[in-house]
Design a protein around this motif. Structure first.
Motif, PDB file in Angstrom:
ATOM      1  N   TRP A  93      65.630  13.920   2.556  1.00 23.22           N
ATOM      2  CA  TRP A  93      66.093  12.896   1.547  1.00 23.22           C
ATOM      3  C   TRP A  93      65.067  12.043   1.196  1.00 23.22           C
ATOM      4  O   TRP A  93      65.085  11.688  -0.118  1.00 23.22           O
ATOM      5  N   TRP A  94      64.299  11.692   2.174  1.00 21.91           N
ATOM      6  CA  TRP A  94      63.383  10.419   1.872  1.00 21.91           C
ATOM      7  C   TRP A  94      61.996  10.839   1.926  1.00 21.91           C
ATOM      8  O   TRP A  94      60.865   9.896   1.470  1.00 21.91           O
ATOM      9  N   GLY A  95      61.499  12.198   2.300  1.00 20.56           N
ATOM     10  CA  GLY A  95      60.177  12.586   2.604  1.00 20.56           C
ATOM     11  C   GLY A  95      59.760  12.473   3.878  1.00 20.56           C
ATOM     12  O   GLY A  95      59.879  11.400   4.545  1.00 20.56           O
ATOM     13  N   ARG A  96      59.048  13.413   4.162  1.00 21.28           N
ATOM     14  CA  ARG A  96      58.374  13.530   5.853  1.00 21.28           C
ATOM     15  C   ARG A  96      57.466  12.649   6.003  1.00 21.28           C
ATOM     16  O   ARG A  96      57.607  12.027   7.007  1.00 21.28           O
ATOM     17  N   ASP A  97      56.766  12.389   5.032  1.00 18.74           N
ATOM     18  CA  ASP A  97      55.476  11.223   5.201  1.00 18.74           C
ATOM     19  C   ASP A  97      55.821   9.993   5.608  1.00 18.74           C
ATOM     20  O   ASP A  97      55.410   9.268   6.146  1.00 18.74           O
ATOM     21  N   ARG A  98      57.459   9.574   4.906  1.00 18.74           N
ATOM     22  CA  ARG A  98      57.806   8.298   5.265  1.00 18.74           C
ATOM     23  C   ARG A  98      58.565   8.235   6.451  1.00 18.74           C
ATOM     24  O   ARG A  98      58.442   7.477   7.277  1.00 18.74           O
ATOM     25  N   VAL A  99      59.257   9.419   7.044  1.00 25.42           N
ATOM     26  CA  VAL A  99      60.206   9.335   8.011  1.00 25.42           C
ATOM     27  C   VAL A  99      59.537   9.455   9.312  1.00 25.42           C
ATOM     28  O   VAL A  99      59.656   8.685  10.114  1.00 25.42           O
ATOM     29  N   GLU A 100      58.379  10.425   9.063  1.00 30.23           N
ATOM     30  CA  GLU A 100      57.637  10.674  10.384  1.00 30.23           C
ATOM     31  C   GLU A 100      56.467   9.708  10.514  1.00 30.23           C
ATOM     32  O   GLU A 100      55.408   9.830  11.467  1.00 30.23           O
ATOM     33  N   THR A 101      56.153   8.447   9.843  1.00 24.94           N
ATOM     34  CA  THR A 101      55.167   7.605  10.070  1.00 24.94           C
ATOM     35  C   THR A 101      54.969   7.089  11.145  1.00 24.94           C
ATOM     36  O   THR A 101      56.201   6.711  11.681  1.00 24.94           O
ATOM     37  N   ARG A 102      54.001   6.688  11.804  1.00 26.24           N
ATOM     38  CA  ARG A 102      53.726   5.910  12.800  1.00 26.24           C
ATOM     39  C   ARG A 102      53.217   4.458  12.599  1.00 26.24           C
ATOM     40  O   ARG A 102      52.716   3.717  13.349  1.00 26.24           O
ATOM     41  N   GLY A 103      53.137   4.351  11.456  1.00 23.44           N
ATOM     42  CA  GLY A 103      52.684   3.017  10.855  1.00 23.44           C
ATOM     43  C   GLY A 103      53.746   1.683  10.993  1.00 23.44           C
ATOM     44  O   GLY A 103      54.859   2.198  11.788  1.00 23.44           O
ATOM     45  N   GLY A 104      53.484   0.539  11.134  1.00 19.78           N
ATOM     46  CA  GLY A 104      54.138  -0.555  11.172  1.00 19.78           C
ATOM     47  C   GLY A 104      54.075  -1.286  12.636  1.00 19.78           C
ATOM     48  O   GLY A 104      54.692  -2.500  12.794  1.00 19.78           O
ATOM     49  N   PHE A 105      53.466  -0.469  13.460  1.00 18.14           N
ATOM     50  CA  PHE A 105      53.396  -1.126  14.961  1.00 18.14           C
ATOM     51  C   PHE A 105      51.875  -1.118  15.477  1.00 18.14           C
ATOM     52  O   PHE A 105      51.766  -1.293  16.473  1.00 18.14           O
ATOM     53  N   GLY A 106      51.066  -1.663  14.273  1.00 18.61           N
ATOM     54  CA  GLY A 106      49.513  -1.667  15.032  1.00 18.61           C
ATOM     55  C   GLY A 106      49.043  -0.593  15.497  1.00 18.61           C
ATOM     56  O   GLY A 106      48.252  -0.829  16.281  1.00 18.61           O
ATOM     57  N   GLY A 107      49.515   0.632  15.030  1.00 19.91           N
ATOM     58  CA  GLY A 107      48.867   1.880  15.672  1.00 19.91           C
ATOM     59  C   GLY A 107      49.436   2.375  17.104  1.00 19.91           C
ATOM     60  O   GLY A 107      49.214   3.345  17.462  1.00 19.91           O
ATOM     61  N   ALA A 108      50.381   1.201  17.513  1.00 22.55           N
ATOM     62  CA  ALA A 108      51.005   1.799  18.911  1.00 22.55           C
ATOM     63  C   ALA A 108      52.201   2.682  18.322  1.00 22.55           C
ATOM     64  O   ALA A 108      52.621   2.787  17.318  1.00 22.55           O
ATOM     65  N   LYS A 109      52.522   3.446  19.415  1.00 19.83           N
ATOM     66  CA  LYS A 109      53.834   4.199  19.205  1.00 19.83           C
ATOM     67  C   LYS A 109      55.243   3.390  18.957  1.00 19.83           C
ATOM     68  O   LYS A 109      55.256   2.118  19.420  1.00 19.83           O
ATOM     69  N   ARG A 110      56.061   3.908  18.440  1.00 15.76           N
ATOM     70  CA  ARG A 110      57.283   3.016  18.139  1.00 15.76           C
ATOM     71  C   ARG A 110      57.932   2.752  19.667  1.00 15.76           C
ATOM     72  O   ARG A 110      57.827   3.448  20.466  1.00 15.76           O
ATOM     73  N   PRO A 111      58.331   1.269  19.604  1.00  9.03           N
ATOM     74  CA  PRO A 111      59.112   0.794  20.845  1.00  9.03           C
ATOM     75  C   PRO A 111      60.203   1.646  21.361  1.00  9.03           C
ATOM     76  O   PRO A 111      60.823   2.291  20.376  1.00  9.03           O
ATOM     77  N   SER A 112      60.606   1.642  22.433  1.00  6.10           N
ATOM     78  CA  SER A 112      61.942   2.181  23.032  1.00  6.10           C
ATOM     79  C   SER A 112      62.925   1.465  22.786  1.00  6.10           C
ATOM     80  O   SER A 112      63.475   0.939  23.603  1.00  6.10           O
ATOM     81  N   TYR A 113      63.280   1.322  21.559  1.00  8.94           N
ATOM     82  CA  TYR A 113      64.500   0.251  20.989  1.00  8.94           C
ATOM     83  C   TYR A 113      65.826   0.753  21.951  1.00  8.94           C
ATOM     84  O   TYR A 113      66.226   1.724  22.121  1.00  8.94           O
ATOM     85  N   THR A 114      66.552  -0.272  22.213  1.00  5.63           N
ATOM     86  CA  THR A 114      67.980  -0.398  22.966  1.00  5.63           C
ATOM     87  C   THR A 114      68.964  -0.992  22.322  1.00  5.63           C
ATOM     88  O   THR A 114      68.601  -2.011  21.822  1.00  5.63           O
ATOM     89  N   GLY A 115      70.037  -0.291  22.228  1.00 11.67           N
ATOM     90  CA  GLY A 115      71.314  -1.140  21.839  1.00 11.67           C
ATOM     91  C   GLY A 115      71.387  -1.229  20.240  1.00 11.67           C
ATOM     92  O   GLY A 115      71.862  -2.034  19.790  1.00 11.67           O
ATOM     93  N   LEU A 116      70.810  -0.141  19.553  1.00  7.82           N
ATOM     94  CA  LEU A 116      70.719  -0.226  17.903  1.00  7.82           C
ATOM     95  C   LEU A 116      72.004   0.052  17.448  1.00  7.82           C
ATOM     96  O   LEU A 116      72.962   0.659  17.902  1.00  7.82           O
ATOM     97  N   LEU A 117      72.406  -0.477  16.470  1.00  7.03           N
ATOM     98  CA  LEU A 117      73.601  -0.428  15.499  1.00  7.03           C
ATOM     99  C   LEU A 117      73.612   1.075  15.156  1.00  7.03           C
ATOM    100  O   LEU A 117      74.859   1.652  15.257  1.00  7.03           O
ATOM    101  N   PHE A 118      72.661   1.718  14.881  1.00  8.95           N
ATOM    102  CA  PHE A 118      72.726   3.169  14.585  1.00  8.95           C
ATOM    103  C   PHE A 118      73.422   4.099  15.996  1.00  8.95           C
ATOM    104  O   PHE A 118      74.265   4.797  15.741  1.00  8.95           O
TER     105      PHE A 118
END
Length: 370
Positions: free
Chosen positions: A257-282
């Motif tokens: 739908w939105w492009g693999r380069d967008r969905v799989e990006t690891r940007g936005g967290f200063g080079g760190a991996k995505r936080p282990s979010y809990t309790g998301l609306l999703f």
């Protein structure tokens, strides 16, 4: 990316929750949508009026395919999400709805935060950390307690901020930036006056979203979801957080739908991996619509530098729980929070609205082909 016209941006973006709500309901009526209002029984607008979450529903009630688009999970981020919803409703009014896809638009799922320009609910709860399974103990976040005092200083005096920054730098040097990012963003359930606090039980907005999903998506077997947000990513550009399992069919669908380069990006967290979010609306939508497969993402738009956005988060908390500083201009402080999550720049708004229209189109096209 071609920008939308200044006139379209002006009619889709609003100056307040009340104006946004009125424009959403008007656009829904013009698009032929049925509307449903869920009035908050306890929270009130800044002037004392009522607050509500409003839902516009278009399309057959028994449609197998449905799109759910949510705005206002994080209060003032709702101005952007609502603008995207209003733009979509205006398009439908002009061209007509898809005959075989249902569309459920949820305006202001966190109406208190939207109206009061606060990222949290009336209980200082980050709604996007509140959708855990409350029959189980809340997830642990041991490191947050070590950082809370520095992340939520009692005031923004130069000396206080300098000490807090030095303490954060020392902790990050000892534990690593990735640990810092995870501890401060994943969600915490121990400090009610802190950042990303998930609460002690289900918030009104959590319960209301379940009512909405069960009322309007109970026949759906395929649900496309966008939860609109701001604050992460490059300024004026979309940043996707897909919470379907990586490499699953739903993940691959989101990439289509939105492009693999967008969905799989690891940007936005200063080079760190995505936080282990809990309790998301999703996660809540997945539980509430257990009969369906849900594909979608949190879609963010960058607003300011990462440190400036963090300062706005701290300021939001400090306005509620910090020192009662008579020299502080609370209106200016609240405007700074608003600017961090819904910039007033007309160029930024034109760019973001153009992106959001395209993102919604791609999702709806993908949903029809699914």
């Amino acid at each position: 990316m071609s920008l939308v016209s200044p006139a379209l941006a002006a009619v889709c973006f609003s100056a307040s929750y009340a104006v946004s709500r009125g424009r959403f309901l008007l656009a829904a009526a013009e698009a032929g949508a049925s509307t449903h209002t869920y009035v908050h029984p306890d929270a009130h607008a800044p002037g004392g009026g009522t607050l509500s979450t409003d839902v516009a529903v278009i399309g057959p009630a028994d449609a197998e395919r449905a799109a759910l688009i949510v705005s206002g999970t994080h209060g003032p981020e709702g101005f952007v999400g609502a603008a995207a919803q209003i733009a979509l409703l205006r398009e439908i009014a002009a061209s007509g709805p898809s005959p075989d896809v249902a569309l459920v638009l949820v305006h202001g799922i966190n109406p208190w935060g939207f109206a009061h320009l606060s990222r949290t609910t009336e209980n200082n709860v980050d709604l996007n950390r509140n959708f855990i399974d409350w029959s189980e103990p809340p997830p642990a976040n041991a490191h947050y307690g070590e950082l809370h005092a520095f992340m939520c200083p009692p005031n923004f005096a130069d000396e206080t901020i300098a000490q807090a920054r030095a303490s954060i730098d020392a902790w990050t040097q000892a534990n690593g930036f990735e640990a810092f990012s995870d501890a401060t963003m994943r969600g915490q359930y121990t400090h009610p006056t802190g950042l990303n606090y998930g609460g002690t039980g289900r918030e009104w907005s959590n319960l209301t979203l379940e009512k909405i999903v069960r009322a309007h998506l109970n026949h759906a077997r395929k649900i496309a979801l966008i939860d609109w947000h701001t604050g992460l990513g490059d300024i004026g550009e979309p940043f996707f957080l897909c919470f379907n399992p990586r490499d699953s069919a739903a993940w691959e669908r989101a990439c289509d739908w939105w492009g693999r380069d967008r969905v799989e990006t690891r940007g936005g967290f200063g080079g760190a991996k995505r936080p282990s979010y809990t309790g998301l609306l999703f996660h809540g939508v997945q539980r509430f619509a257990a009969q369906a497969e849900v594909t979608g993402a949190v879609v963010e738009f960058g607003t300011q530098a990462r440190d400036e956005v963090r300062r706005a988060l701290q300021l939001d908390v400090q306005l509620k729980f910090g020192d009662n500083d008579p020299s502080r201009d609370e209106d200016s402080a609240r405007e700074a929070v608003l600017e961090a999550f819904s910039p007033q720049s007309i160029q930024w708004r034109r760019r973001v609205l153009a992106h959001s229209i395209q993102i919604q189109h791609r999702m709806l096209d993908g949903l029809r082909a699914w």
